[in-house]
Structure formats: structure tokens, C-alpha cells
Design a protein around this motif. Structure first.
Motif, PDB file in Angstrom:
ATOM      1  N   THR A 103      17.287 -11.525 -16.344  1.00  0.00           N
ATOM      2  CA  THR A 103      17.069 -10.726 -17.258  1.00  0.00           C
ATOM      3  C   THR A 103      18.529 -10.493 -18.043  1.00  0.00           C
ATOM      4  OG1 THR A 103      15.523  -9.515 -15.572  1.00  0.00           O
ATOM      5  CG2 THR A 103      16.742  -8.238 -17.225  1.00  0.00           C
ATOM      6  N   MET A 104      18.263 -10.521 -19.311  1.00  0.00           N
ATOM      7  CA  MET A 104      19.452 -10.179 -20.188  1.00  0.00           C
ATOM      8  C   MET A 104      19.750  -9.016 -20.984  1.00  0.00           C
ATOM      9  SD  MET A 104      21.079 -13.227 -20.159  1.00  0.00           S
ATOM     10  CE  MET A 104      21.972 -13.534 -21.562  1.00  0.00           C
ATOM     11  N   GLN A 105      18.626  -8.737 -21.687  1.00  0.00           N
ATOM     12  CA  GLN A 105      18.899  -7.355 -22.349  1.00  0.00           C
ATOM     13  C   GLN A 105      17.424  -6.701 -22.959  1.00  0.00           C
ATOM     14  OE1 GLN A 105      21.595  -5.315 -23.514  1.00  0.00           O
ATOM     15  NE2 GLN A 105      19.912  -4.161 -24.303  1.00  0.00           N
ATOM     16  N   GLY A 106      17.114  -5.471 -22.377  1.00  0.00           N
ATOM     17  CA  GLY A 106      15.864  -4.902 -22.828  1.00  0.00           C
ATOM     18  C   GLY A 106      15.970  -4.350 -24.244  1.00  0.00           C
ATOM     19  N   PHE A 115      26.314  -5.264 -15.693  1.00  0.00           N
ATOM     20  CA  PHE A 115      25.458  -6.610 -15.817  1.00  0.00           C
ATOM     21  C   PHE A 115      25.997  -7.493 -14.792  1.00  0.00           C
ATOM     22  CE2 PHE A 115      24.635 -10.621 -17.918  1.00  0.00           C
ATOM     23  CZ  PHE A 115      23.360 -10.565 -17.652  1.00  0.00           C
ATOM     24  N   ARG A 116      25.126  -8.039 -14.176  1.00  0.00           N
ATOM     25  CA  ARG A 116      25.380  -9.234 -13.058  1.00  0.00           C
ATOM     26  C   ARG A 116      24.307 -10.015 -12.997  1.00  0.00           C
ATOM     27  NH1 ARG A 116      23.676 -10.569  -8.092  1.00  0.00           N
ATOM     28  NH2 ARG A 116      22.254  -8.740  -8.121  1.00  0.00           N
ATOM     29  N   PRO A 117      24.769 -11.514 -13.655  1.00  0.00           N
ATOM     30  CA  PRO A 117      23.656 -12.433 -13.811  1.00  0.00           C
ATOM     31  C   PRO A 117      23.241 -12.858 -12.419  1.00  0.00           C
ATOM     32  CG  PRO A 117      25.873 -13.007 -15.120  1.00  0.00           C
ATOM     33  CD  PRO A 117      25.973 -11.797 -14.364  1.00  0.00           C
ATOM     34  N   HIS A 118      21.850 -12.936 -12.388  1.00  0.00           N
ATOM     35  CA  HIS A 118      21.195 -13.529 -11.085  1.00  0.00           C
ATOM     36  C   HIS A 118      19.796 -13.719 -11.372  1.00  0.00           C
ATOM     37  CE1 HIS A 118      19.937  -9.183 -11.181  1.00  0.00           C
ATOM     38  NE2 HIS A 118      18.901  -9.672 -10.484  1.00  0.00           N
ATOM     39  N   ASP A 132      24.845  -7.603 -30.007  1.00  0.00           N
ATOM     40  CA  ASP A 132      25.411  -7.504 -31.440  1.00  0.00           C
ATOM     41  C   ASP A 132      24.240  -7.634 -32.426  1.00  0.00           C
ATOM     42  OD1 ASP A 132      27.986  -7.318 -30.608  1.00  0.00           O
ATOM     43  OD2 ASP A 132      28.581  -9.243 -30.918  1.00  0.00           O
ATOM     44  N   ALA A 133      23.376  -8.509 -32.229  1.00  0.00           N
ATOM     45  CA  ALA A 133      22.235  -8.681 -33.066  1.00  0.00           C
ATOM     46  C   ALA A 133      21.650  -7.465 -33.092  1.00  0.00           C
ATOM     47  CB  ALA A 133      21.449 -10.073 -32.614  1.00  0.00           C
ATOM     48  N   ILE A 134      21.094  -6.846 -32.090  1.00  0.00           N
ATOM     49  CA  ILE A 134      20.279  -5.582 -31.929  1.00  0.00           C
ATOM     50  C   ILE A 134      21.011  -4.486 -32.665  1.00  0.00           C
ATOM     51  CG2 ILE A 134      19.489  -3.826 -30.305  1.00  0.00           C
ATOM     52  CD1 ILE A 134      19.342  -6.035 -28.281  1.00  0.00           C
ATOM     53  N   GLU A 151      27.486 -13.640 -20.025  1.00  0.00           N
ATOM     54  CA  GLU A 151      27.874 -12.431 -20.654  1.00  0.00           C
ATOM     55  C   GLU A 151      27.984 -12.507 -21.988  1.00  0.00           C
ATOM     56  OE1 GLU A 151      30.232 -10.207 -16.729  1.00  0.00           O
ATOM     57  OE2 GLU A 151      31.064 -12.002 -17.914  1.00  0.00           O
ATOM     58  N   HIS A 152      28.632 -13.762 -22.372  1.00  0.00           N
ATOM     59  CA  HIS A 152      28.908 -14.163 -23.965  1.00  0.00           C
ATOM     60  C   HIS A 152      27.521 -13.794 -24.756  1.00  0.00           C
ATOM     61  CE1 HIS A 152      30.936 -15.230 -27.473  1.00  0.00           C
ATOM     62  NE2 HIS A 152      30.212 -16.190 -27.474  1.00  0.00           N
ATOM     63  N   LEU A 153      26.493 -14.754 -24.206  1.00  0.00           N
ATOM     64  CA  LEU A 153      25.165 -14.793 -24.775  1.00  0.00           C
ATOM     65  C   LEU A 153      24.699 -13.308 -24.879  1.00  0.00           C
ATOM     66  CD1 LEU A 153      22.680 -16.176 -26.089  1.00  0.00           C
ATOM     67  CD2 LEU A 153      22.145 -16.979 -23.564  1.00  0.00           C
ATOM     68  N   ARG A 154      24.656 -12.470 -23.689  1.00  0.00           N
ATOM     69  CA  ARG A 154      24.257 -11.094 -23.758  1.00  0.00           C
ATOM     70  C   ARG A 154      24.928 -10.169 -24.844  1.00  0.00           C
ATOM     71  NH1 ARG A 154      25.038  -6.131 -20.638  1.00  0.00           N
ATOM     72  NH2 ARG A 154      22.966  -5.056 -20.479  1.00  0.00           N
ATOM     73  N   ALA A 155      26.357 -10.549 -25.002  1.00  0.00           N
ATOM     74  CA  ALA A 155      27.016  -9.716 -26.169  1.00  0.00           C
ATOM     75  C   ALA A 155      26.499 -10.120 -27.429  1.00  0.00           C
ATOM     76  CB  ALA A 155      28.492  -9.966 -25.883  1.00  0.00           C
TER      77      ALA A 155
END
Length: 221
Positions: free
Chosen positions: A78-81, A159-162, A143-145, A135-139
């Protein structure tokens, strides 16, 4: 493994050993119901034979009361809702997808390691390393949103990648699960290469997550 990842894994494993029973993962979060879907950016794991082999092996040892095993085609990070599909307009989705695709095109593919097992009260996951790349990809997605909406849903912090391989399906005792996980903690991790972020319409059915792919944002090749 970085000190941050190692410290978090140790902390979570110690807490799990002191946990008397699982928390049922399948309670309804605010806004969710059986006929509702949710737009979210995920990383998915199609065509990852090394990971699928590891998960299949681990799950063969985790067919225990209280755990619902995740099918291989349901593995995700899960990255970003964004929001429920009945609350987000098609024009906003199109604009966010276009902006995300533009920004992700400048990022390299993610070379990640998944493992070892990383349990908590609601299931058993795999530790994802290194965190900073995810984390960089999520950021970048956030930023796009923010280029489309005045506020980005969900907090940037915490945020904790898993990647979860088994969800808790009841308030089962953790002792037999913990004993089994102790024998699995030193399995070698799997390597994966992620070449895109995926926008999905997520739904919960039959004690599992299923989704429809809406768009992808390829990373630079």
C-alpha cells in the motif's frame, strides 16, 4: 539492513512475543462497506517468481488457525490512498494519473528485498528494504496529487513499507503462530524489481482484498 529498519523489526518482533491474541483484521474501517471501492496507489507483484516461491514456502508453514493466507495475485504494498470511488471525480483521477505518470517517468525502477517475516496483531508481513526508495516514490506520488488537489489524503508520516502474506481472521492466540514464525525468521529474503506504480480500485470480498487496475505510472526504464 539499515539501523532504522533493524530497530523497527526488532521492536515489532518483541511486541509480538508479548501479544496474547490477534486482532481481527477484517473489521470495517470508517467509510468502508461491502459495496464500496477505494482508489489507491499500490505496488503489486505480478511476474515475481522469486517472491512467489518464498511466499508459497512461508504460507505452507502458516496454515494455522486465525490466519487468512493472501493469494499470490493479492500481494501488494500500500502506497497512497486517494478516496472512495463514489467521492472522486473521473476528471480528478485523470489529472492525478497524468501528473503521477509524468513525475514517475524520471525515477528508476525499485530494486527491493522482501523478508524476513514481520508480524503484528493483524497479520504476518514481509519486511521491505530499503525503505528510503519506497518512501521517495510515495513522496513523488504525493507531490503529484498536491499538484491537482489542495490537500493530500492521509498523513505523510507513519508510513512503513510492508507486504502482508497472511491477515488475522479472528482473535486467535498468538503462541502457536509465534512458535512457527520463530522457525521462519531466518529464511533468505526475495529480490524484486518494481517497474511501475499501480492505481487500483480496491474492494474487500471474502476476507481478502481484490482490485481492478485503473492506470499505471511506469518508472524509467
Amino acid at each position: 539492513m539499515s539501523s532504522r529498519e533493524l530497530a523497527n523489526l526488532h521492536q515489532r518482533w518483541t511486541a509480538y512475543q508479548d501479544l496474547p491474541q490477534l486482532t481481527n483484521h477484517w473489521y470495517w474501517r470508517p467509510g468502508w462497506r461491502a459495496d464500496r471501492q477505494f482508489y489507491t496507489w499500490h505496488l503489486t507483484f505480478e511476474h515475481q517468481p522469486e517472491l512467489h516461491s518464498l511466499v508459497t514456502d512461508l504460507q505452507s508453514q502458516l496454515a494455522l488457525p486465525g490466519l487468512d493466507l493472501v493469494p499470490l495475485d493479492g500481494l501488494h504494498l500500500t502506497m497512497q490512498g486517494l478516496g472512495f470511488t463514489d467521492e472522486v471525480t473521473n476528471s480528478d483521477i485523470e489529472a492525478i494519473v497524468a501528473e503521477t505518470q509524468r513525475r514517475c517517468a524520471g525515477l528508476p525502477p525499485l530494486e527491493l528485498s522482501l523478508g524476513p517475516v514481520d508480524p503484528d496483531a493483524e497479520g504476518v508481513g514481509l519486511l521491505v528494504r530499503p525503505w528510503d526508495r519506497v518512501e521517495h516514490l510515495r513522496a513523488t506520488i504525493r507531490d503529484a496529487i498536491s499538484a491537482v488537489w489542495p490537500a493530500v489524503p492521509e498523513a505523510a508520516e507513519g508510513f512503513r513499507p510492508h507486504v502482508t502474506i497472511a491477515y488475522s481472521g479472528s482473535q486467535a492466540p498468538t503462541e502457536p503462530i509465534c512458535a512457527r514464525l520463530t522457525t521462519l525468521r531466518h529464511r533468505s529474503p526475495a529480490r524484486v524489481t518494481i517497474r511501475q506504480a499501480t492505481l487500483i480500485a480496491l474492494r474487500r470480498e471474502h476476507r481478502t482484498y481484490e482490485w481492478t487496475t485503473m492506470a499505471v505510472a511506469p518508472l524509467a526504464r
